[in-house]
Design a protein around this motif. Structure first.
Motif, short mmCIF file in Angstrom:
data_model
loop_
_atom_site.label_atom_id
_atom_site.label_comp_id
_atom_site.label_asym_id
_atom_site.label_seq_id
_atom_site.Cartn_x
_atom_site.Cartn_y
_atom_site.Cartn_z
N VAL A 46 -4.12 5.45 14.39
CA VAL A 46 -4.47 4.44 13.39
C VAL A 46 -3.40 4.49 12.31
O VAL A 46 -2.92 5.57 11.95
CB VAL A 46 -5.89 4.69 12.82
CG1 VAL A 46 -6.00 6.07 12.19
CG2 VAL A 46 -6.25 3.62 11.80
N ARG A 99 -6.70 -2.44 21.29
CA ARG A 99 -7.37 -2.05 20.06
C ARG A 99 -8.68 -1.33 20.40
O ARG A 99 -9.31 -1.62 21.40
CB ARG A 99 -7.69 -3.28 19.20
CG ARG A 99 -6.46 -3.99 18.66
CD ARG A 99 -6.88 -5.15 17.76
NE ARG A 99 -5.73 -5.90 17.28
CZ ARG A 99 -5.00 -5.56 16.22
NH1 ARG A 99 -5.34 -4.47 15.52
NH2 ARG A 99 -3.98 -6.28 15.84
N THR A 100 -9.06 -0.40 19.53
CA THR A 100 -10.34 0.30 19.67
C THR A 100 -11.04 0.27 18.32
O THR A 100 -10.48 -0.19 17.32
CB THR A 100 -10.13 1.76 20.09
OG1 THR A 100 -9.53 2.48 18.98
CG2 THR A 100 -9.21 1.88 21.31
N ARG A 137 -5.63 2.01 17.64
CA ARG A 137 -4.97 1.46 18.82
C ARG A 137 -4.77 2.57 19.84
O ARG A 137 -4.49 3.72 19.46
CB ARG A 137 -3.63 0.83 18.45
CG ARG A 137 -3.74 -0.36 17.51
CD ARG A 137 -2.44 -1.14 17.44
NE ARG A 137 -2.13 -1.78 18.71
CZ ARG A 137 -2.60 -2.97 19.10
NH1 ARG A 137 -3.42 -3.65 18.33
NH2 ARG A 137 -2.24 -3.47 20.27
#
Length: 201
Positions: free
Chosen positions: A154, A105-106, A110
């Motif tokens: 996303v 995850r960021t 992702r």
């Protein structure tokens, strides 16, 4: 079913389907130029199809970078040591081909990063392009290629907004850049490519 449109030099393409728009290029230079073309493609489709009447469920940005070492060099010079894999005499007939995958995850969504190798001249993973495109690299023969495939995306559901969409793509770009330049490639690679930081605006 989808339709594809290509530039005359076969270096840029747009694929359109009922629920998809993809801008692809094999002649990427800087993100600012890519973002300009993406906005132009979205604007044209919006004028014809009225994108603001629908919703967005996925926004993604994917880079496929190919490492082609200079004569006398190894791909290991171009990747950070933590990504080299085993270098063991147990493997007969040369070292094994590298294959690794990371997911996480960021702040933007992702990020998936795949690092693979082949000696078949494949500049993109199989199935990436429906129709062939023109590549800058020529006559690679049986040279070992290292592909770094970064897919930042996303998912959800939002009303269409040109500004919010382009801002999202900007954020996905910055996430890939951070990982690629700080955590994937080596200082040797940056020097060999003559890379220098220039802020994309």
């Amino acid at each position: 079913r989808h339709e594809e449109f290509r530039s005359k030099d076969e270096a840029w393409g747009v694929a359109l389907a009922e629920d998809m728009l993809v801008l692809a290029t094999t002649h990427y230079d800087r993100y600012s130029g890519f973002a300009k073309r993406l906005k132009a493609a979205l604007t044209i489709v919006d004028e014809v199809a009225g994108l603001q009447q629908g919703s967005i469920t996925r926004v993604g940005l994917r880079y496929i970078d190919v490492i082609v070492p200079k004569p006398g060099e190894s791909w290991r010079h171009y990747l950070q040591p933590s990504l080299h894999g085993p270098d063991s005499p147990v493997f007969e007939g040369g070292e094994p081909l590298l294959g690794m995958e990371f997911h996480g995850r960021t702040q933007a969504g992702r990020l998936t990063i795949r690092i693979t190798q082949n000696d078949q001249g494949q500049l993109v993973p199989p199935g990436t392009l429906v129709k062939p495109m023109a590549f800058r690299q020529k006559d690679l023969g049986s040279q070992l290629l290292t592909l770094i495939d970064s897919d930042h995306y996303v998912e959800g559901q939002w009303d269409f907004s040109m500004k919010e969409l382009l801002d999202t793509v900007d954020a996905l770009h910055m996430g890939i850049n951070t990982v690629f330049f700080k955590d994937i490639v080596s200082e040797h690679a940056l020097t060999a490519w003559g890379a220098e930081h220039v802020a994309d605006t």
